[in-house]
Design a protein around this motif. Structure first.
Motif: not given
Length: 202
Positions: A189-195
């Protein structure tokens, strides 16, 4: 109109608006048929038509609705929620659906079909910082054109038919892993939010 962009925006939207599973399925069904009705124009680009048709028999079979009255009832809910417009036709002829896109950068233009020459109103991306004129950009994340069958990512993730969010660098991935070393879901979820943040969607 971009399938993935609309899909992500839809799930963000239903996080704030209660929409029963049946209506969610109805919206997904309409997205599928709108995409299936894509127009190959004289300029060689594929476009999503603004108006498209889906027979009640198709909707009923897909959603498990036994008669047109139940279909009409569910359709009115989607109209009331501001997700579609619908223009009925007389007799047994299918009416015209019109999805209301989440992407505010879309505009309607007229194009001619490559084979038939018929004029059709379609969705196209409006002027962006990297575009000298109105052009059929798939989304505003990376300002690169894409066809129905392939995408141009400039070295990023590439899945047929989609322009995805900008990929993370190795350093960015390492930073997220360090923050969530034992929680795969939170890390995803954190990686997706950063993308999304890199792509200008957050």
């Amino acid at each position: 109109m971009n399938y993935l962009t609309e899909l992500l925006a839809f799930y963000r939207w239903i996080g704030e608006h209660r929409l029963p599973p049946l209506l969610q399925a109805y919206w997904h069904l309409l997205m599928y048929y709108n995409n299936k009705a894509a127009i190959l124009a004289e300029d060689g680009h594929w476009y999503w038509p603004v108006n498209f048709r889906v027979a009640n028999s198709v909707v009923g079979q897909a959603l498990g609705l036994k008669d047109r009255f139940k279909i009409n009832h569910q359709r009115k809910h989607l109209v009331r929620h501001g997700r579609i417009d619908y223009t009925p036709h007389t007799g047994q002829e299918a009416g015209d659906y019109r999805l209301i896109p989440f992407d505010p950068g879309l505009a309607q233009i007229w194009v001619r079909a490559e084979k038939s020459g018929a004029r059709t109103m379609v969705w196209t991306q409006t002027r962006t910082g990297g575009a000298p004129e109105t052009a059929p950009f798939i989304n505003t994340v990376n300002h690169k054109p894409s066809s129905l069958y392939g995408s141009i990512q400039g070295g990023g993730d590439n899945i047929m038919g989609f322009n995805l969010l900008p990929p993370l660098t190795d350093e960015e991935k390492a930073a997220v892993r360090a923050e969530y070393p034992d929680n795969d879901v939170a890390r995803f979820n954190a990686e997706w939010a950063l993308r999304e943040k890199k792509g200008g969607l957050a």
